[in-house]
Design a protein around this motif. Structure first.
Motif, PDB file in Angstrom:
ATOM      1  N   TYR A   1       0.743  -1.247  -0.024  1.00  0.00           N
ATOM      2  CA  TYR A   1      -0.136   0.071   0.013  1.00  0.00           C
ATOM      3  C   TYR A   1       0.876   1.217  -0.002  1.00  0.00           C
ATOM      4  O   TYR A   1       2.102   1.052   0.224  1.00  0.00           O
ATOM      5  CB  TYR A   1      -1.013  -0.054   1.225  1.00  0.00           C
ATOM      6  CG  TYR A   1      -0.272   0.166   2.401  1.00  0.00           C
ATOM      7  CD1 TYR A   1       0.584  -0.696   3.150  1.00  0.00           C
ATOM      8  CD2 TYR A   1      -0.299   1.463   3.215  1.00  0.00           C
ATOM      9  CE1 TYR A   1       1.052  -0.793   4.313  1.00  0.00           C
ATOM     10  CE2 TYR A   1       0.432   1.547   4.319  1.00  0.00           C
ATOM     11  CZ  TYR A   1       1.130   0.587   4.854  1.00  0.00           C
ATOM     12  OH  TYR A   1       1.820   0.822   6.110  1.00  0.00           O
TER      13      TYR A   1
ATOM     14  N   GLY B   1       0.090   4.522   1.511  1.00  0.00           N
ATOM     15  CA  GLY B   1      -0.060   5.396   2.659  1.00  0.00           C
ATOM     16  C   GLY B   1      -1.588   5.491   3.093  1.00  0.00           C
ATOM     17  O   GLY B   1      -2.448   4.720   2.876  1.00  0.00           O
ATOM     18  N   LEU B   2      -1.598   6.476   4.210  1.00  0.00           N
ATOM     19  CA  LEU B   2      -2.771   6.400   5.118  1.00  0.00           C
ATOM     20  C   LEU B   2      -3.456   7.853   4.417  1.00  0.00           C
ATOM     21  O   LEU B   2      -2.962   8.796   4.658  1.00  0.00           O
ATOM     22  CB  LEU B   2      -2.605   6.450   6.379  1.00  0.00           C
ATOM     23  CG  LEU B   2      -3.697   5.741   7.220  1.00  0.00           C
ATOM     24  CD1 LEU B   2      -3.972   4.428   6.809  1.00  0.00           C
ATOM     25  CD2 LEU B   2      -3.127   5.705   8.757  1.00  0.00           C
TER      26      LEU B   2
ATOM     27  N   ILE C   1      -5.729   0.652  14.075  1.00  0.00           N
ATOM     28  CA  ILE C   1      -4.531   0.057  13.311  1.00  0.00           C
ATOM     29  C   ILE C   1      -3.891  -0.782  14.367  1.00  0.00           C
ATOM     30  O   ILE C   1      -3.195  -0.144  15.281  1.00  0.00           O
ATOM     31  CB  ILE C   1      -3.847   1.298  12.662  1.00  0.00           C
ATOM     32  CG1 ILE C   1      -4.736   1.987  11.787  1.00  0.00           C
ATOM     33  CG2 ILE C   1      -2.641   0.582  11.906  1.00  0.00           C
ATOM     34  CD1 ILE C   1      -4.295   3.097  10.772  1.00  0.00           C
TER      35      ILE C   1
ATOM     36  N   SER D   1      -1.118  -2.584  13.330  1.00  0.00           N
ATOM     37  CA  SER D   1       0.122  -2.265  13.093  1.00  0.00           C
ATOM     38  C   SER D   1       0.374  -1.594  11.760  1.00  0.00           C
ATOM     39  O   SER D   1      -0.221  -1.674  10.967  1.00  0.00           O
ATOM     40  CB  SER D   1       1.211  -3.689  13.148  1.00  0.00           C
ATOM     41  OG  SER D   1       0.596  -4.415  12.114  1.00  0.00           O
ATOM     42  N   LEU D   2       1.217  -0.439  11.894  1.00  0.00           N
ATOM     43  CA  LEU D   2       1.467   0.451  10.684  1.00  0.00           C
ATOM     44  C   LEU D   2       3.052   0.274  10.192  1.00  0.00           C
ATOM     45  O   LEU D   2       3.694   1.040  10.770  1.00  0.00           O
ATOM     46  CB  LEU D   2       1.048   1.726  10.796  1.00  0.00           C
ATOM     47  CG  LEU D   2       1.006   2.825   9.878  1.00  0.00           C
ATOM     48  CD1 LEU D   2      -0.055   2.606   8.907  1.00  0.00           C
ATOM     49  CD2 LEU D   2       0.918   4.120  10.613  1.00  0.00           C
ATOM     50  N   PHE D   3       3.277  -0.863   9.467  1.00  0.00           N
ATOM     51  CA  PHE D   3       4.645  -1.064   9.177  1.00  0.00           C
ATOM     52  C   PHE D   3       4.712  -0.802   7.823  1.00  0.00           C
ATOM     53  O   PHE D   3       3.880  -0.867   6.967  1.00  0.00           O
ATOM     54  CB  PHE D   3       5.028  -2.623   9.282  1.00  0.00           C
ATOM     55  CG  PHE D   3       4.821  -2.946  10.862  1.00  0.00           C
ATOM     56  CD1 PHE D   3       4.922  -1.928  11.808  1.00  0.00           C
ATOM     57  CD2 PHE D   3       4.884  -4.372  10.892  1.00  0.00           C
ATOM     58  CE1 PHE D   3       5.064  -2.539  13.114  1.00  0.00           C
ATOM     59  CE2 PHE D   3       4.520  -4.915  12.190  1.00  0.00           C
ATOM     60  CZ  PHE D   3       4.610  -3.870  13.344  1.00  0.00           C
ATOM     61  N   PRO D   4       5.863  -0.091   7.167  1.00  0.00           N
ATOM     62  CA  PRO D   4       6.353   0.155   5.867  1.00  0.00           C
ATOM     63  C   PRO D   4       5.730  -1.034   4.854  1.00  0.00           C
ATOM     64  O   PRO D   4       4.993  -0.597   3.925  1.00  0.00           O
ATOM     65  CB  PRO D   4       7.676   0.321   5.748  1.00  0.00           C
ATOM     66  CG  PRO D   4       8.083   0.836   7.020  1.00  0.00           C
ATOM     67  CD  PRO D   4       7.129   0.068   8.017  1.00  0.00           C
TER      68      PRO D   4
END
Lengths: 92, 408
Positions: free
Chosen positions: A42, A44-45, A71, A73-76
């Motif tokens: 993905y 981005g947010l 969220i 987890s928000l990992f690259p």
């Protein structure tokens, strides 16, 4: 979006049986029940609120509607959303 | 997932609150800088998130760029706990002391068990072991087990073997007692008498004087070989008679089988009672309504709790009752015959002795009553019917009829 590139890559994917999401830069989405959405590839947010999460993709965006979304987890490389999921929709 | 959680805990993490407009912008910036975030939650006045403690420093300039304000809310994980623990010296010292104490205490011997005694007194072995240094409260490494084993063998008469093993804080002494053979047994004078009625086939006398000849019919208890020996000077000495006396023996066994049998069969209804036993206290865990079975089979299961090799005084008991109902079953004549014959042979197997050879057999099946089948099996065997009977102490066996003496 170049039409030519789409045609070639689709042809490559079908012919060589390569994973579509890798070659065509598509998101890979896995949903577990109505409680978890996992997203790979993905960009981005765009928006984050308890009842709507909008995610930027290589092409267009993905909207996740639900209730009490968070969220996890928000990992690259990976994004995990938990909560009561009502629906997913792809938007241009 | 678990590995990730462990890493978070070990490295330490912080909870932050980001206030201000458009926190999504900050999240995207964090993403682009490779800062992983987790447990993000939207609040009415901002956004909550967690991240690795080391990353917090990296996040700060990004936050400024977007015009948001991050506030540290909570610190968690091992590094922070350690810092906190550093201030609670008493607690740390206590934990350390506990570990040290546990280790030290478990390297002593606290219990001694003696296994394998038959006629000997455990206390005798325990006190001998104590003298050799094996006693509760001793440091395990100070005891040379092999030395104690040797010492016990030397000190306690009647021990054939000693083995000591340590299991935790328990020393187990396993012993084997010497079996003392009665050397005198071979010299007890006495006769060989018939074990059963029979017809003598053959006899080999190894010691003593034969009284019967082949072809003679003998009755149970009759003397076959006298325990007497003639010495060269003409006098007679009492000896232990010994020999092999082969004889034909007829034996009859009878078995009866009724044609109608009442058996109990399970109805399929069960009742179960679960109890938890803690020491002497019993607690009923689950119990269905007692249906009050008139006839039932009961099965009891015990599941004791164990902590490694240590039994715990807690166990679960499950009692299951299976309801039974009587059922009349009639069998046909042929089946009854087979069963009766089988039963007769089963009895025969218990009557016959090892070494008996069946020479001939006859099976008679009759029906003494309309509802009863009887099988009669007669077998002729050849076997050694000699049985030693010691003579009464002090009185050498005379040629008078045998006195009823202590049976062998």
């Amino acid at each position: 979006m170049a039409r030519g590139r789409g045609f070639v890559s689709r042809w490559v994917v079908d012919g060589l049986e390569l994973p579509r999401e890798v070659v065509m830069d598509l998101p890979r989405i896995s949903i577990i029940g109505d409680g978890q959405v996992k997203l790979e590839n993905y960009r981005g947010l765009l928006e984050f609120s308890p009842d709507l999460v909008r995610i930027k993709l290589a092409r267009g965006e993905l909207a996740i509607k639900g209730d009490g979304l968070a969220i996890k987890s928000l990992f690259p490389e990976e994004l995990t959303i938990e909560g009561k999921i009502a629906g997913l929709s792809f938007e241009e | 997932m678990l590995g990730e959680l462990l890493t978070r805990y070990l490295r330490g993490y912080v909870s932050i609150k980001i206030s201000g407009k458009n926190p999504e912008k900050l999240l995207n910036l964090a993403l682009n800088h490779g800062i992983p975030l987790w447990n993000l939650r939207r609040k009415h006045d901002g956004l909550e998130a967690q991240l690795q403690a080391a990353h917090f420093r990296k996040l700060r300039p990004l936050v400024r760029k977007t015009g948001n304000r991050p506030r540290l809310q909570k610190r968690g994980g091992l590094p922070f706990q350690m810092k906190r623990l550093g201030k609670r010296r008493g607690f740390v010292a206590g934990a350390f002391l506990f570990v040290v104490l546990l280790y030290t205490l478990s390297s002593f011997i606290w219990f001694i068990e003696v296994n394998g005694t038959v006629t000997m007194d455990r206390a005798e072995i325990l006190s001998a072991a104590r003298e050799l240094g094996l006693k509760p409260g001793r440091f395990q490494r100070m005891i040379e087990l092999e030395e104690v084993e040797r010492g016990l063998l030397a000190r306690v008469p009647g021990l054939a073997w000693v083995g000591i093993t340590l299991s935790g804080t328990k020393a187990m002494i396993k012993i084997v007692e010497k079996k003392i053979l009665l050397q005198d047994e071979a010299r007890i004078p006495g006769d060989l008498v018939a074990r059963a009625d029979g017809l003598i086939d053959d006899l080999i006398v190894l010691n003593g004087q034969a009284v019967v000849v082949p072809g003679a019919t003998v009755r149970e208890g009759q003397v076959l070989v006298r325990g007497l020996k003639e010495l060269p000077d003409g006098s007679v000495e009492a000896v232990k008679a010994y020999g092999i006396i082969k004889a034909r023996v007829w034996r009859t066994v009878v078995a009866e089988v009724p044609l109608e049998k009442t058996t109990e069969v399970p109805t399929g209804r069960t009742w179960r009672l679960k109890t938890l036993k803690i020491g002497p206290i019993q607690v009923i865990l689950r119990k269905g309504r007692d249906p009050g079975f008139a006839r039932y089979d009961e099965l009891e299961e015990r599941k004791p709790f164990r902590l490694g090799p240590v039994p715990f005084p807690v166990e679960i008991r499950i009692v299951t009752r299976y309801e039974l109902r009587p059922e009349k079953r009639s069998i046909d004549l042929e089946e009854a015959r087979q069963e009766a014959i089988k039963a007769a042979f089963f009895q025969l197997g218990r009557v016959l002795r090892e070494g008996s050879v069946v020479v001939e057999r006859r099976i008679d099946v009759s029906q003494p009553r309309p509802d009863l089948v009887r099988a009669e099996v007669v077998v002729e065997t050849t076997e050694d019917i000699g049985m030693f009977r010691p003579a009464l102490q002090g009185t050498p066996p005379e040629s008078s009829p045998p006195q009823p003496s202590a049976a062998h």
